[in-house]
Motif scaffolding. Structure first.
Motif, mmCIF file in Angstrom:
data_model
loop_
_atom_site.group_PDB
_atom_site.id
_atom_site.type_symbol
_atom_site.label_atom_id
_atom_site.label_comp_id
_atom_site.label_asym_id
_atom_site.label_seq_id
_atom_site.Cartn_x
_atom_site.Cartn_y
_atom_site.Cartn_z
ATOM 1 N N MET A 273 0.891 -1.083 -0.128
ATOM 2 C CA MET A 273 0.075 -0.049 -0.069
ATOM 3 C C MET A 273 1.026 1.259 0.065
ATOM 4 O O MET A 273 1.987 1.047 0.495
ATOM 5 N N SER A 274 0.588 2.399 -0.617
ATOM 6 C CA SER A 274 1.389 3.268 -0.844
ATOM 7 C C SER A 274 0.423 4.638 -0.651
ATOM 8 O O SER A 274 -0.700 4.546 -0.514
ATOM 9 N N TYR A 275 1.242 5.755 -0.386
ATOM 10 C CA TYR A 275 0.588 7.003 -0.177
ATOM 11 C C TYR A 275 1.106 7.713 -1.226
ATOM 12 O O TYR A 275 2.341 7.892 -1.308
ATOM 13 N N ASP A 276 0.349 8.563 -1.775
ATOM 14 C CA ASP A 276 0.660 9.561 -3.094
ATOM 15 C C ASP A 276 0.565 10.997 -2.829
ATOM 16 O O ASP A 276 -0.341 11.568 -2.142
ATOM 17 N N LEU A 277 1.523 11.772 -3.348
ATOM 18 C CA LEU A 277 1.424 13.182 -3.467
ATOM 19 C C LEU A 277 1.696 13.537 -5.103
ATOM 20 O O LEU A 277 2.310 12.835 -5.709
ATOM 21 N N ALA A 278 1.261 14.573 -5.162
ATOM 22 C CA ALA A 278 1.597 15.296 -6.607
ATOM 23 C C ALA A 278 2.052 16.640 -6.409
ATOM 24 O O ALA A 278 1.562 17.384 -5.424
ATOM 25 N N VAL A 279 3.331 16.772 -7.016
ATOM 26 C CA VAL A 279 3.728 18.272 -6.898
ATOM 27 C C VAL A 279 3.990 18.882 -8.163
ATOM 28 O O VAL A 279 4.483 18.101 -9.280
ATOM 29 N N TRP A 280 3.604 20.241 -8.306
ATOM 30 C CA TRP A 280 3.836 20.598 -9.738
ATOM 31 C C TRP A 280 4.183 22.138 -9.507
ATOM 32 O O TRP A 280 4.002 22.706 -8.702
ATOM 33 N N ASP A 281 4.708 22.686 -10.823
ATOM 34 C CA ASP A 281 5.141 24.055 -10.721
ATOM 35 C C ASP A 281 4.230 24.745 -11.568
ATOM 36 O O ASP A 281 3.374 24.352 -12.674
ATOM 37 N N GLY A 282 3.838 25.648 -10.706
ATOM 38 C CA GLY A 282 2.532 26.692 -11.449
ATOM 39 C C GLY A 282 2.036 27.394 -9.905
ATOM 40 O O GLY A 282 2.616 27.415 -8.945
ATOM 41 N N GLU A 283 0.983 28.139 -10.454
ATOM 42 C CA GLU A 283 0.443 29.030 -9.510
ATOM 43 C C GLU A 283 -0.126 28.248 -8.404
ATOM 44 O O GLU A 283 -0.936 27.342 -9.180
ATOM 45 N N LEU B 207 4.521 11.462 -6.614
ATOM 46 C CA LEU B 207 5.401 10.718 -5.607
ATOM 47 C C LEU B 207 4.510 9.592 -5.065
ATOM 48 O O LEU B 207 3.400 9.734 -4.591
ATOM 49 N N THR B 208 5.088 8.434 -4.875
ATOM 50 C CA THR B 208 4.320 7.223 -4.304
ATOM 51 C C THR B 208 5.356 6.702 -3.138
ATOM 52 O O THR B 208 6.485 6.362 -3.713
ATOM 53 N N MET B 209 4.966 6.762 -1.849
ATOM 54 C CA MET B 209 5.758 6.370 -0.901
ATOM 55 C C MET B 209 5.053 5.198 0.064
ATOM 56 O O MET B 209 3.759 5.256 -0.180
ATOM 57 N N ALA B 210 5.852 4.674 0.545
ATOM 58 C CA ALA B 210 5.603 3.544 1.519
ATOM 59 C C ALA B 210 4.569 4.233 2.642
ATOM 60 O O ALA B 210 4.831 5.027 3.323
ATOM 61 N N TYR B 211 3.435 3.326 2.851
ATOM 62 C CA TYR B 211 2.396 4.234 3.668
ATOM 63 C C TYR B 211 2.957 3.902 5.256
ATOM 64 O O TYR B 211 2.637 4.958 5.884
ATOM 65 N N SER B 212 3.836 3.188 5.428
ATOM 66 C CA SER B 212 4.466 3.314 6.699
ATOM 67 C C SER B 212 5.174 4.283 7.071
ATOM 68 O O SER B 212 5.133 4.717 8.450
ATOM 69 N N GLN B 213 5.638 4.903 6.138
ATOM 70 C CA GLN B 213 6.552 5.874 6.225
ATOM 71 C C GLN B 213 6.050 7.402 5.818
ATOM 72 O O GLN B 213 6.641 8.399 5.788
ATOM 73 N N ALA B 214 4.578 7.514 5.409
ATOM 74 C CA ALA B 214 3.943 8.630 4.712
ATOM 75 C C ALA B 214 3.877 9.559 5.471
ATOM 76 O O ALA B 214 4.026 10.817 5.081
ATOM 77 N N GLU B 215 3.732 9.873 6.733
ATOM 78 C CA GLU B 215 3.702 11.020 7.626
ATOM 79 C C GLU B 215 4.736 11.656 7.772
ATOM 80 O O GLU B 215 4.538 12.924 7.196
ATOM 81 N N GLU B 216 5.909 10.915 7.998
ATOM 82 C CA GLU B 216 7.135 11.920 7.862
ATOM 83 C C GLU B 216 7.710 12.343 6.531
ATOM 84 O O GLU B 216 8.060 13.477 6.223
ATOM 85 N N VAL B 217 7.538 11.435 5.405
ATOM 86 C CA VAL B 217 8.060 11.655 4.165
ATOM 87 C C VAL B 217 7.041 12.635 3.405
ATOM 88 O O VAL B 217 7.667 13.661 3.218
#
Length: 116
Positions: free
Chosen positions: A1-11, A81-91
């Motif tokens: 299981m993963s936790y995802d974020l999207a990061v983009w350049d823009g307003e 970004l897809t990160m391990a759910y176990s470390q999602a809070e910190e990362v």
């Protein structure tokens, strides 16, 4: 299981609804199709570099990333970004803070909300 974020350049969008619309458009344009390869923008490359300085892509076969190398998840002005759910809070906290430092937008597609 993963936790995802999207990061983009823009307003920065004015609210979560607008952010979701921007995210959907960027995802469809830059990440959904494997047919079109768009190199990541310099700001995204710099962001990913700073992120993997703190959380490397691979340490002795271990990584916080569900899909390393992270730079391979970047296209044009966006990185997914897809990160391990176990470390999602910190990362994810660091990823959001670092995005702000780089003048980028951080969005949580699960919660459909901007991260600050």
């Amino acid at each position: 299981m993963s936790y995802d974020l999207a990061v983009w350049d823009g307003e920065r969008p004015r609210d979560n609804h607008q952010a979701g619309l921007v995210y959907d458009e960027l995802y469809e344009s830059y990440l959904e199709s494997d047919d079109v390869v768009v190199p990541p923008t310099p700001r995204i490359v710099g962001y990913v570099g700073a992120l993997v300085d703190r959380y490397p892509d691979d340490i002795d076969g271990r990584t916080v990333w569900a899909s390393p190398p992270v730079i391979d998840e970047a296209s044009g002005p966006i990185v997914y970004l897809t990160m391990a759910y176990s470390q999602a809070e910190e990362v994810s906290g660091h990823a959001a803070s670092l995005a702000r430092e780089h003048g980028l937008v951080c969005y949580d597609p699960q919660a459909e909300s901007l991260r600050s």
